[in-house]
Design an enzyme around this catalytic site. Sequence first.
Site, PDB file in Angstrom:
ATOM      1  N   PHE A   7       0.851  -1.205   0.000  1.00 18.02           N
ATOM      2  CA  PHE A   7       0.000   0.000   0.000  1.00 18.02           C
ATOM      3  C   PHE A   7       0.882   1.249   0.000  1.00 18.02           C
ATOM      4  CE2 PHE A   7      -2.085   3.416   2.375  1.00 18.02           C
ATOM      5  CZ  PHE A   7      -3.257   3.561   1.661  1.00 18.02           C
ATOM      6  N   ILE A  63       9.933  -3.854   2.241  1.00 17.81           N
ATOM      7  CA  ILE A  63       9.991  -2.783   1.239  1.00 17.81           C
ATOM      8  C   ILE A  63       9.516  -1.448   1.831  1.00 17.81           C
ATOM      9  CG2 ILE A  63       9.838  -4.172  -0.862  1.00 17.81           C
ATOM     10  CD1 ILE A  63       6.759  -3.844  -0.722  1.00 17.81           C
ATOM     11  N   PRO A  64      10.286  -0.887   2.795  1.00 20.10           N
ATOM     12  CA  PRO A  64       9.870   0.401   3.361  1.00 20.10           C
ATOM     13  C   PRO A  64       9.750   1.459   2.257  1.00 20.10           C
ATOM     14  CG  PRO A  64      12.084  -0.216   4.126  1.00 20.10           C
ATOM     15  CD  PRO A  64      11.574  -1.348   3.311  1.00 20.10           C
ATOM     16  N   HIS A  65       8.653   2.205   2.256  1.00 18.14           N
ATOM     17  CA  HIS A  65       8.459   3.200   1.199  1.00 18.14           C
ATOM     18  C   HIS A  65       7.524   4.287   1.664  1.00 18.14           C
ATOM     19  CE1 HIS A  65       5.134   0.315   0.750  1.00 18.14           C
ATOM     20  NE2 HIS A  65       4.421   1.394   0.454  1.00 18.14           N
ATOM     21  N   CYS A  66       7.492   5.392   0.920  1.00 24.49           N
ATOM     22  CA  CYS A  66       6.517   6.450   1.209  1.00 24.49           C
ATOM     23  C   CYS A  66       6.455   7.400   0.028  1.00 24.49           C
ATOM     24  CB  CYS A  66       6.890   7.218   2.482  1.00 24.49           C
ATOM     25  SG  CYS A  66       8.420   8.149   2.351  1.00 24.49           S
TER      26      CYS A  66
END
Lengths: 458, 150
Positions: free
Chosen positions: A457, B65-68
């Site tokens: 997400f 999968i760290p994301h922003c």
Amino acid sequence: MRIIILGAGQVGSGMAYSLSREENDISVVDTDPERLRELQEKLDIRTVLGHAAHPETLIRAGIEDADLLIALTNSDETNMVACQVAYSLFNTPTKVARVRAADYLSHPELFTREHAPIDVLISPEKLVTDHIQRLIEYPGALQVLDFADGRAQLVATRAIREGKLVGRALKSLPEELPPGVDARVAAIFRRDEAIMPEGDTVIEVDDMVFFLAPTHKIRDVMGTFGATSGPARRVLLAGGGNIGAALARRLERDHHVKLIERDPKRAERIAEDVDTTIVLVGDAANEDLLREEGIDEMDVYCALTNDDEANILSSMLAKRMGAKKVITLINRPAYVDLVESDRIDVAVSPQQITIGALLTLMRKGHMVRVHSLRRGAAEAIEVVAHGDPGRSRIVGREIGSIPLPESTSIGAIVRGDEVVIAHHDVVIEPEDHVILFVADKREVAEVERLFAVEAVFV
Amino acid sequence: MRLADLLTPDRIALDRTVSSKKSLLEAAAGLLGAAPDAAAGRDIFHGLCQRERLGSTGLGHGVAIPHCRIEQPGASGALIRLTRPIDFDSPDAEPVDLFFALVVPSTCSEGHLKLLAGIAQLFSDPDQRERLRGLDGADDVIRVLNDFEP
């Protein structure tokens, strides 16, 4: 979660106690070795002796890996500097500070990332004052909790024989409510056991009923369980500390307020500061004084001194002498369990109120508000629903089809400005604020998982 | 855009040591913030933390999968491999040692979503995971990504 608590005073120790019961890694910092030793003996935590704002102390407490810093020392300045150090040197993601001086609080522009980088300001006295004010506004309520910036409220009330809904099934609630008013019973506690409300659940005398409704409709709903729905008029406050004095100022416009303060000098100062409140010098445990001041005609009596025993005794006296509702401030958690019975209507625990504000930061998910209820055994949660319909277990689904844990119910959702009472066919949309009642705190982790978004997400 | 285009050798850190989820996100933000036209590392760190609160980006099998989203013109990535895996709240509760961090512009497009899906696909392949765990240098990592066709 890795948490550092600065200050092992009453609030700090209380927090350490409550938070260490969950899966947290806690360090407590204080300058008093004696206090730290006491805590260390009782709890499975790390203690660090030193100045709370010094980088060296913070490093020893594990600031480099900490997710949350809670600054609760007695000094506003130490708390503020500690948050600054944590932000500038250690990138601590969430920083909470107790700041009490009204002068600081009146300049919210101070508390931004460029200046005093504090994510959440906590003022236990203000939280307690707000809490008691809501209880006084609804004399029939045992708990009044705000959600969605006050648009919706969760109210606890005791069912009495006179209530139209008492002795009947919950599904007849809509018939008893005025047209256009909707509400939902979120939980019922019968002889301290939680009952999950269904349409055919019959309300019994003495049930403690938690219901959710739009704030301006609360009185309509409360009446159906027999509780006094009218506003309180006469209020007697015992104890002129910060909470008592603040309450007097807030309430005096719409209520007849009397305040009893033992210290003549303090009483004089309060008298200068209030408008219509009558300030009396004396001891609230004095029967003659209570009688003279018409205790039997008081809608609400509040014991607010910093002495738990004195508060409990004067409250029991006031109740016996005819005060309709008695609210008692109690700091020691053990006492809260002891006294909340038919002698005292509501025991207010500053710790439990403050911990709710902290739980909001600790729970996983986009939490807006978490209230700790029933001395930490239950929680009421406002959480924002994120996710894509079809892939989320919440968003895009009807409330009836959401696999909630056994003792958890959805009371309402708030969509923009609108409060939508939860019925099984209401579909959750992205960004809805969902208000849940978790009657058994052990189910909170499951609720967190339900609301967690998928790894991909964005 | 292909996965290999997200990375440059200076944003690939093999055999790092960190002791917590927070330190890992700090390290990732540090690498991502060093990319050309990147947002400030502090803002990226804040964004990564906020996103983790909504739900872990751990995929299971020791990968995450760290994301922003962030205010910057393009997407960029960073790859971190740890000497010792850390707890990352993954669905299978396994500790994580392999991270592909990603920032996408706040006006995130369909293409950006595909990149993230591509990384997830790469990481869900046991053979690819093992290859990435066994590599010695940043260039080898880029070669693996170049060979990978989502």
